[in-house]
Design a protein around this motif. Structure first.
Motif, short mmCIF file in Angstrom:
data_model
loop_
_atom_site.label_atom_id
_atom_site.label_comp_id
_atom_site.label_asym_id
_atom_site.label_seq_id
_atom_site.Cartn_x
_atom_site.Cartn_y
_atom_site.Cartn_z
N ASN A 132 -1.33 0.18 -4.75
CA ASN A 132 -1.75 1.41 -5.00
C ASN A 132 -2.01 1.78 -6.43
OD1 ASN A 132 -2.01 4.56 -5.74
ND2 ASN A 132 -1.28 4.85 -3.77
N TYR A 133 -3.32 1.89 -6.75
CA TYR A 133 -3.62 1.67 -8.34
C TYR A 133 -2.89 3.03 -9.16
CZ TYR A 133 -6.47 2.35 -12.56
OH TYR A 133 -7.08 2.44 -13.78
N ILE A 134 -3.12 4.05 -8.51
CA ILE A 134 -2.59 5.31 -9.40
C ILE A 134 -0.93 5.59 -9.35
CG2 ILE A 134 -2.43 7.85 -8.97
CD1 ILE A 134 -5.16 7.84 -8.07
N GLU A 135 -0.35 4.87 -8.19
CA GLU A 135 0.97 5.04 -8.20
C GLU A 135 1.68 4.00 -9.05
OE1 GLU A 135 3.52 7.06 -6.86
OE2 GLU A 135 1.66 8.51 -6.50
N VAL A 136 1.12 2.79 -9.07
CA VAL A 136 1.77 1.66 -9.93
C VAL A 136 1.18 1.92 -11.46
CG1 VAL A 136 1.36 -0.74 -10.70
CG2 VAL A 136 1.65 -0.01 -7.97
N VAL A 145 0.86 -1.27 0.07
CA VAL A 145 0.20 0.14 -0.16
C VAL A 145 0.79 1.14 0.11
CG1 VAL A 145 -1.74 1.14 1.31
CG2 VAL A 145 -1.80 -1.03 1.19
N THR A 146 2.01 1.27 0.76
CA THR A 146 2.77 2.26 0.43
C THR A 146 3.93 2.10 -0.28
OG1 THR A 146 4.42 3.72 1.99
CG2 THR A 146 4.39 1.22 2.35
N MET A 147 4.41 3.17 -0.89
CA MET A 147 5.48 3.36 -2.06
C MET A 147 6.74 3.55 -1.18
SD MET A 147 3.76 2.33 -4.30
CE MET A 147 4.42 2.25 -5.96
N GLU A 148 6.74 3.99 0.22
CA GLU A 148 7.91 4.28 1.07
C GLU A 148 8.50 3.17 1.46
OE1 GLU A 148 9.32 7.33 1.38
OE2 GLU A 148 7.76 7.86 -0.20
N ARG A 149 9.09 1.96 0.60
CA ARG A 149 9.71 0.90 0.77
C ARG A 149 11.36 1.33 0.53
NH1 ARG A 149 6.63 -2.29 -3.12
NH2 ARG A 149 5.52 -0.49 -3.38
N PRO A 150 11.94 0.67 1.33
CA PRO A 150 13.64 0.94 0.94
C PRO A 150 14.03 0.17 -0.27
CG PRO A 150 13.19 0.16 3.21
CD PRO A 150 11.88 0.12 2.78
N THR A 182 4.03 2.04 -14.36
CA THR A 182 4.16 1.45 -15.44
C THR A 182 3.73 1.94 -16.71
OG1 THR A 182 1.73 0.82 -15.32
CG2 THR A 182 3.52 -0.87 -14.42
N GLU A 183 3.00 3.20 -16.81
CA GLU A 183 2.41 3.78 -17.96
C GLU A 183 3.54 4.87 -18.37
OE1 GLU A 183 0.05 2.91 -19.93
OE2 GLU A 183 -0.11 1.04 -18.38
N GLU A 184 4.11 5.60 -17.27
CA GLU A 184 5.05 6.64 -17.43
C GLU A 184 6.62 6.48 -17.11
OE1 GLU A 184 3.10 10.14 -15.23
OE2 GLU A 184 1.12 9.49 -16.00
N PHE A 185 6.82 6.06 -16.05
CA PHE A 185 8.07 6.12 -15.43
C PHE A 185 8.79 5.01 -16.17
CE2 PHE A 185 11.41 4.62 -12.50
CZ PHE A 185 12.03 6.05 -12.33
N PHE A 186 8.37 3.78 -16.11
CA PHE A 186 9.26 2.59 -16.98
C PHE A 186 9.45 3.12 -18.27
CE2 PHE A 186 8.19 -0.76 -13.69
CZ PHE A 186 8.96 -0.48 -13.06
N LEU A 228 -5.79 -2.47 -10.61
CA LEU A 228 -7.08 -2.07 -9.95
C LEU A 228 -7.39 -3.19 -9.04
CD1 LEU A 228 -8.96 0.19 -9.63
CD2 LEU A 228 -10.53 -0.83 -11.16
N PHE A 229 -7.55 -4.37 -9.33
CA PHE A 229 -7.89 -5.45 -8.48
C PHE A 229 -6.78 -5.54 -7.43
CE2 PHE A 229 -10.52 -7.29 -11.83
CZ PHE A 229 -11.64 -7.38 -11.24
#
Length: 139
Positions: A95-99, A62-67, A103-107, A136-137
């Motif tokens: 997190n649907y928005i962050e992932v 759920v968090t993107m704050e992972r080392p 996948t759609e922009e950053f990568f 989303l799921f």
């Protein structure tokens, strides 16, 4: 704009493994060790010779704050890797928005190949139309 490639980067893949406390209840199939073995096998089969393992054990997606996740992102930004291998999209995050942004922009911006083994996603083989739905799921 895509970043420049070099030979070392072309042969380097990030293997990202994550296990949250919730996943741990599902048994050995999701264990860190099993994820590493699976991803190492698949990455080598796809021609990657330099494998960097990034791990977050016991941390929720759920968090993107992972080392481990943050270290992998930094390696991408420093042009050190050309591919990311995960067991499934939920390992990247829940997190649907962050992932989706990842996948759609950053990568694509960094010309990163994404392979999500269990989800049958390999961006080098074209877009997977089900990826956003799976994402989303996962949330």
């Amino acid at each position: 704009m895509k970043r420049s490639n070099n030979k070392q980067k072309e042969m380097t893949a990030a293997l990202y493994v994550r296990l949250s406390r919730d996943d741990n209840l599902e048994g050995d199939s999701y264990s860190i060790g099993n994820q590493k073995k699976l991803l190492t096998k698949i990455a080598r089969e796809k021609g990657y010779t330099n494998l960097l393992i990034f791990c977050d054990d016991g941390i929720s997606g759920v968090t993107m704050e992972r080392p481990g996740y943050k270290a992998m992102i930094e390696a991408i930004e420093n042009n050190k890797i050309s591919a990311v291998f995960v067991k499934d999209l939920s390992r990247l995050g829940r997190n649907y928005i962050e992932v989706g942004r990842l996948t759609e922009e950053f990568f694509p911006e960094y010309d990163i190949r994404l392979v999500a083994v269990s989800d049958n996603i390999d961006t080098q083989e074209g877009e997977n139309e089900l990826a956003p739905i799976k994402n989303l799921f996962n949330e």
